[in-house]
Motif scaffolding. Structure first.
Motif, PDB file in Angstrom:
ATOM      1  N   PHE A  92      19.209  64.997  43.277  1.00  0.00           N
ATOM      2  CA  PHE A  92      20.370  66.462  44.498  1.00  0.00           C
ATOM      3  C   PHE A  92      19.560  67.573  44.141  1.00  0.00           C
ATOM      4  CE2 PHE A  92      22.660  62.556  41.991  1.00  0.00           C
ATOM      5  CZ  PHE A  92      22.845  61.852  43.654  1.00  0.00           C
ATOM      6  N   ASP A  93      18.853  68.345  44.469  1.00  0.00           N
ATOM      7  CA  ASP A  93      18.634  69.535  43.704  1.00  0.00           C
ATOM      8  C   ASP A  93      17.757  70.076  45.068  1.00  0.00           C
ATOM      9  OD1 ASP A  93      19.685  70.190  41.505  1.00  0.00           O
ATOM     10  OD2 ASP A  93      17.825  69.912  40.353  1.00  0.00           O
ATOM     11  N   GLY A  94      16.627  69.508  45.784  1.00  0.00           N
ATOM     12  CA  GLY A  94      15.972  68.822  47.127  1.00  0.00           C
ATOM     13  C   GLY A  94      16.172  69.105  48.491  1.00  0.00           C
ATOM     14  N   PRO A  95      15.383  68.782  49.148  1.00  0.00           N
ATOM     15  CA  PRO A  95      16.091  69.376  50.376  1.00  0.00           C
ATOM     16  C   PRO A  95      15.776  67.515  50.778  1.00  0.00           C
ATOM     17  CG  PRO A  95      13.586  69.491  49.969  1.00  0.00           C
ATOM     18  CD  PRO A  95      14.436  70.129  48.860  1.00  0.00           C
ATOM     19  N   ILE A  96      16.476  67.130  52.062  1.00  0.00           N
ATOM     20  CA  ILE A  96      16.332  66.260  53.080  1.00  0.00           C
ATOM     21  C   ILE A  96      14.901  66.042  53.790  1.00  0.00           C
ATOM     22  CG2 ILE A  96      16.985  64.618  54.218  1.00  0.00           C
ATOM     23  CD1 ILE A  96      20.280  65.464  54.544  1.00  0.00           C
ATOM     24  N   ALA A  97      13.945  65.289  53.193  1.00  0.00           N
ATOM     25  CA  ALA A  97      12.504  65.689  53.782  1.00  0.00           C
ATOM     26  C   ALA A  97      12.333  64.060  55.244  1.00  0.00           C
ATOM     27  CB  ALA A  97      11.523  64.794  53.215  1.00  0.00           C
ATOM     28  N   ARG A  98      12.093  64.238  56.189  1.00  0.00           N
ATOM     29  CA  ARG A  98      11.427  63.238  57.321  1.00  0.00           C
ATOM     30  C   ARG A  98      10.150  62.801  57.328  1.00  0.00           C
ATOM     31  NH1 ARG A  98      10.692  63.478  63.208  1.00  0.00           N
ATOM     32  NH2 ARG A  98      11.974  62.799  64.564  1.00  0.00           N
ATOM     33  N   LEU A  99       9.854  61.964  57.268  1.00  0.00           N
ATOM     34  CA  LEU A  99       8.243  61.708  57.415  1.00  0.00           C
ATOM     35  C   LEU A  99       8.114  60.958  59.219  1.00  0.00           C
ATOM     36  CD1 LEU A  99       5.282  61.213  56.911  1.00  0.00           C
ATOM     37  CD2 LEU A  99       5.905  58.948  55.484  1.00  0.00           C
ATOM     38  N   ASP A 100       7.283  61.148  59.964  1.00  0.00           N
ATOM     39  CA  ASP A 100       6.531  61.020  61.042  1.00  0.00           C
ATOM     40  C   ASP A 100       5.566  61.393  60.802  1.00  0.00           C
ATOM     41  OD1 ASP A 100       6.217  63.230  62.160  1.00  0.00           O
ATOM     42  OD2 ASP A 100       7.942  63.262  63.342  1.00  0.00           O
ATOM     43  N   LEU A 151      11.063  69.431  55.929  1.00  0.00           N
ATOM     44  CA  LEU A 151      12.225  69.586  55.291  1.00  0.00           C
ATOM     45  C   LEU A 151      13.203  70.174  56.093  1.00  0.00           C
ATOM     46  CD1 LEU A 151      10.736  71.530  52.023  1.00  0.00           C
ATOM     47  CD2 LEU A 151      10.624  68.799  52.254  1.00  0.00           C
ATOM     48  N   ILE A 152      14.283  69.499  56.015  1.00  0.00           N
ATOM     49  CA  ILE A 152      15.211  69.280  56.940  1.00  0.00           C
ATOM     50  C   ILE A 152      16.322  70.106  55.465  1.00  0.00           C
ATOM     51  CG2 ILE A 152      17.654  68.080  57.705  1.00  0.00           C
ATOM     52  CD1 ILE A 152      16.049  65.937  57.917  1.00  0.00           C
ATOM     53  N   GLU A 153      15.978  71.418  56.377  1.00  0.00           N
ATOM     54  CA  GLU A 153      16.719  72.974  55.621  1.00  0.00           C
ATOM     55  C   GLU A 153      18.415  72.380  55.748  1.00  0.00           C
ATOM     56  OE1 GLU A 153      14.659  74.513  53.275  1.00  0.00           O
ATOM     57  OE2 GLU A 153      13.152  73.681  53.939  1.00  0.00           O
TER      58      GLU A 153
END
Length: 172
Positions: free
Chosen positions: A49-57, A63-65
């Protein structure tokens, strides 16, 4: 961390073989949270719960800031089925809203919407400026987008409705 000191590894099955996915930057404990129906986009949240959400394509990790005013700790709400639109909650600090004396609003979370084209922005700004909704003085604290990206449900707080969930069309 794994025994060899690396971040948690993500793998996928492809043609009967296990394939290791690239390490997620700045997400030490990636937890898969959404996969598009065709398997082309994976979203992960940070299990700490400290880092960003990330999206892989196909182009790699994005990184979803968090919103510019908040710390780096967004929570994933949902994603459109194609993974192009992501919604969630960003911690933005002490965000006091003018409310009647009998009703105290302190909202430290704010709903966001992310696209590759616009980056992360407040859902409230999209609803007011982009869709013409008159939602002042509500604060919007959480959001979930429909799989077809035509509707959003959001958690709202305000003097008339202290705790409400509202469905809105994004097709205006």
């Amino acid at each position: 961390m794994t025994a060899d000191g690396r971040s948690v590894r993500l793998v996928r099955w492809r043609a009967g073989e296990v394939e290791e996915l690239p390490v997620v930057p700045r997400v030490p404990w990636p937890v898969p949270t959404h996969l598009t129906s065709d398997g082309s986009v994976l979203l992960v949240s940070d299990g700490t719960f400290d880092g960003p959400i990330a999206r892989l394509d196909a182009n790699g990790w994005t990184l979803i800031e968090d919103l510019p005013t908040g710390p780096q700790a967004p929570w994933l709400g949902s994603s459109s089925d194609d993974g192009r639109i992501v919604t969630g909650t960003a911690t933005t600090g002490d965000n006091r809203v003018d409310c009647p004396e009998i009703y105290t609003c302190i909202n430290v979370n704010e709903a966001f919407v992310w696209t590759e084209e616009t980056g992360t922005r407040r859902l409230k700004d999209l609803l007011v400026d982009g869709c013409g909704y008159a939602i002042e003085p509500w604060s919007i604290s959480s959001a979930w987008i429909s799989s077809d990206a035509k509707h959003v449900v959001f958690g709202a707080n305000g003097p008339d409705f202290p705790d409400a969930y509202v469905r809105a069309s994004l097709e205006n």
